[in-house]
Design an enzyme around this catalytic site. Structure first.
Site, short mmCIF file in Angstrom:
data_model
loop_
_atom_site.label_atom_id
_atom_site.label_comp_id
_atom_site.label_asym_id
_atom_site.label_seq_id
_atom_site.Cartn_x
_atom_site.Cartn_y
_atom_site.Cartn_z
N ASP A 184 -60.66 45.84 -80.03
CA ASP A 184 -59.53 46.78 -79.99
C ASP A 184 -58.24 45.94 -80.05
OD1 ASP A 184 -59.14 49.85 -78.53
OD2 ASP A 184 -57.44 48.46 -78.35
N HIS A 216 -59.34 50.33 -70.47
CA HIS A 216 -58.23 50.07 -69.53
C HIS A 216 -58.45 50.66 -68.14
CE1 HIS A 216 -55.88 48.48 -72.82
NE2 HIS A 216 -55.80 49.63 -73.45
C1 TV1 Z 1 -47.67 61.09 -75.39
C2 TV1 Z 1 -47.05 61.43 -76.59
C3 TV1 Z 1 -48.00 59.77 -75.10
C4 TV1 Z 1 -46.77 60.43 -77.52
C5 TV1 Z 1 -48.06 57.42 -75.77
C6 TV1 Z 1 -48.22 54.01 -77.31
C7 TV1 Z 1 -47.71 58.77 -76.02
C8 TV1 Z 1 -47.76 56.45 -76.71
C9 TV1 Z 1 -47.07 59.09 -77.24
C10 TV1 Z 1 -48.14 55.07 -76.44
C11 TV1 Z 1 -47.13 56.85 -77.91
C12 TV1 Z 1 -48.80 53.32 -75.38
C13 TV1 Z 1 -47.32 52.04 -72.90
C14 TV1 Z 1 -45.17 52.32 -71.54
C15 TV1 Z 1 -46.77 51.78 -70.38
C16 TV1 Z 1 -46.63 52.52 -71.64
C17 TV1 Z 1 -58.34 53.64 -75.92
C18 TV1 Z 1 -44.53 51.22 -69.40
C19 TV1 Z 1 -46.31 56.34 -80.07
C20 TV1 Z 1 -58.01 52.20 -75.73
C21 TV1 Z 1 -53.09 52.55 -74.75
C22 TV1 Z 1 -51.65 52.25 -75.10
C23 TV1 Z 1 -54.10 52.03 -75.76
C24 TV1 Z 1 -50.75 52.64 -73.99
C25 TV1 Z 1 -55.50 52.49 -75.45
C26 TV1 Z 1 -49.27 52.40 -74.30
C27 TV1 Z 1 -56.61 51.74 -76.18
N1 TV1 Z 1 -48.60 52.93 -76.60
N2 TV1 Z 1 -46.80 58.13 -78.15
N3 TV1 Z 1 -48.50 54.60 -75.23
N4 TV1 Z 1 -45.35 52.12 -70.10
N5 TV1 Z 1 -48.50 52.63 -73.12
O1 TV1 Z 1 -46.86 51.21 -73.63
O2 TV1 Z 1 -56.57 50.37 -75.92
O3 TV1 Z 1 -56.48 51.89 -77.56
O4 TV1 Z 1 -46.84 55.90 -78.84
ZN ZN Z 2 -56.29 50.01 -78.27
CA CA Z 3 -59.11 43.69 -77.54
#
Ligand code: TV1
Ligand code: ZN
Ligand code: CA
Length: 393
Positions: free
Chosen positions: A181, A146
């Site tokens: 992923d 990302h």
């Molecule tokens: C801290 C503590 C951060 C608990 C983040 C899940 C947390 C998340 C947390 C979380 C969580 C996301 C969003 C909302 C954008 C935000 C490595 C508008 C239980 C490659 C990244 C996902 C995936 C980001 C990365 C996503 C990868 N989901 N608990 N955060 N805002 N962010 O939705 O592709 O795997 O969830």
């Molecule tokens: Zn992911």
């Molecule tokens: Ca993917």
């Protein structure tokens, strides 16, 4: 050791650095760098280190990071110190510079080292490929798809994949990037939006309003401006909850098969995010270790130089299972592994409360309802076929 031997005339290199694995994003943050330690100890317990070239990866230099990232961003990343964020402000929306310091991309102790070690492993892997010392290079500490040129996003700060693919492009006319992923590989897609030398393909859960990052619709195939050579070189496979091994494998064969025939890549970069497995803390799919690994097997059988990157994966024991199985596929010893996890290894405590005899392939987690119809999957394949009419190798 467990009958695992080095295949003749065929080299796999394994790139990791234990210093990377010591970092902490925060107590409740889903990204746990120690899942890399867990994966590695399982890989070593099976005796696979004897069948690979093992390297402690170095940290990427500032100049190497700057092959993709802006120096403004890198300078800031190199100087920010972790500030304790007041609890009640944690989930608000402070003016974040470069999107750093929020809950997804927190500032933590040693952040710059963590990032440069991840990128260093990916670059070392790329260089083993381009120097022909490796046929497959494995960098489970990479895959942070990302990160943007001047912005952190979704737990990713430095886009090690883009940096490694840029290195491959010095030697190969065309590189295929594949991303399994559960999230859309938006950073890699965007980085190569205006070139026809990289084709990016991401399989992901797609729900623009409810699932991160919300991009990656079937019809988004690169900016279709008149003089953009990169138009049509982004392939997106948007999926719903609960996709199974059978469906995913069918799609993967159809989509990747057509692309390889048409695009004729000189090398493949495969991001193996393990959050597409069933039971993942953030994921939505029903893939098993076999189904996830089948994608790696498919790429290996293409007989092209191949880099395997890590990525997401938020149920650490399942991550370790998948990346262990996939390392064995890279070596070609998957049929020689004991289905029971090797006993008495230091990591054994982590698996003990699952069952008395935990296995490599039986993952944790309840299956989700499958919301993918064959009709929709056929439409996706049809769209890719039509898209590829605009692509010439
Ligand atoms: C801290 C503590 C951060 C608990 C983040 C899940 C947390 C998340 C947390 C979380 C969580 C996301 C969003 C909302 C954008 C935000 C490595 C508008 C239980 C490659 C990244 C996902 C995936 C980001 C990365 C996503 C990868 N989901 N608990 N955060 N805002 N962010 O939705 O592709 O795997 O969830
Ligand atoms: Zn992911
Ligand atoms: Ca993917």
């Amino acid at each position: 050791e467990a009958g695992i031997t080095r295949p003749r005339g065929y080299n796999v290199s394994f790139h990791c650095n234990p210093d990377m694995e010591q970092h902490h994003f925060g107590q409740t943050h889903p990204m746990k760098p120690w899942r890399l330690t867990l994966s590695k100890s399982l890989i070593y317990s099976y005796g696979m280190s004897f069948a690979m070239d093992n390297y402690i990866s170095r940290a990427a230099t500032y100049e190497e990071l700057a092959s993709f990232h802006s120096t403004d961003y890198l300078d800031f990343l190199g100087t920010v110190l972790p500030e304790p964020i007041p609890r009640d402000l944690e989930n608000q929306n402070p003016d974040l510079k470069f999107n750093l310091g929020g809950s997804d991309c927190p500032l933590f102790e040693g952040l710059y080292d963590y990032c440069s070690l991840s990128a260093g492993g990916a670059l070392d892997a790329a260089r083993k490929i381009t120097s022909k010392q490796s046929d497959i290079a494995v960098a489970w500490g990479g895959g942070l798809h990302h990160a943007k040129k001047a912005e952190a996003s979704g737990f990713c700060y430095i886009n090690d994949i883009v940096i490694a693919v840029l290195e491959l492009l010095r030697y190969y006319p065309r590189v295929l990037y594949i991303d399994i992923d559960v999230h859309h590989g938006d950073g890699v897609e965007e980085a190569f939006f205006s070139t026809d030398r990289v084709m990016t393909v991401s399989f992901h859960k797609y729900d623009p309003n409810n699932f991160f990052p919300g991009t990656g619709a079937l019809e988004d195939n690169g900016p279709k401006s008149e003089h953009n050579p990169g138009a049509h070189h982004a392939v997106n496979v948007p999926l719903n909850d609960g996709i199974t091994d059978e469906q995913y494998g069918w799609l993967f064969d159809k989509v990747i098969g057509q692309i390889v025939d048409k695009f004729r890549p000189g090398a493949i970069a495969l991001q193996c995010g393990a959050d597409s497995l069933a039971g993942d803390r953030l994921g939505r799919f029903n893939l098993q270790v076999q189904g996830h690994g089948a994608c790696v097997e498919y790429c290996r059988k293409m007989n092209l130089p191949l880099i395997l990157f890590g990525g997401g994966g938020y149920t650490p024991r399942n991550v370790a299972r998948a990346w262990t199985y996939e390392t064995s596929i890279a070596i070609g010893c998957q049929d020689k592994l004991d289905p029971l996890l090797p006993p008495h290894a230091p990591w054994r405590d982590h698996f003990r409360h699952e069952t008395l005899f935990p296995t490599l392939e039986q993952i944790l987690g309840e299956p989700r309802q499958n919301r993918n119809t064959q009709k929709r999957l056929t439409e996706i394949v049809q769209h890719v076929t039509e898209q590829l009419r605009f692509v010439e190798a």
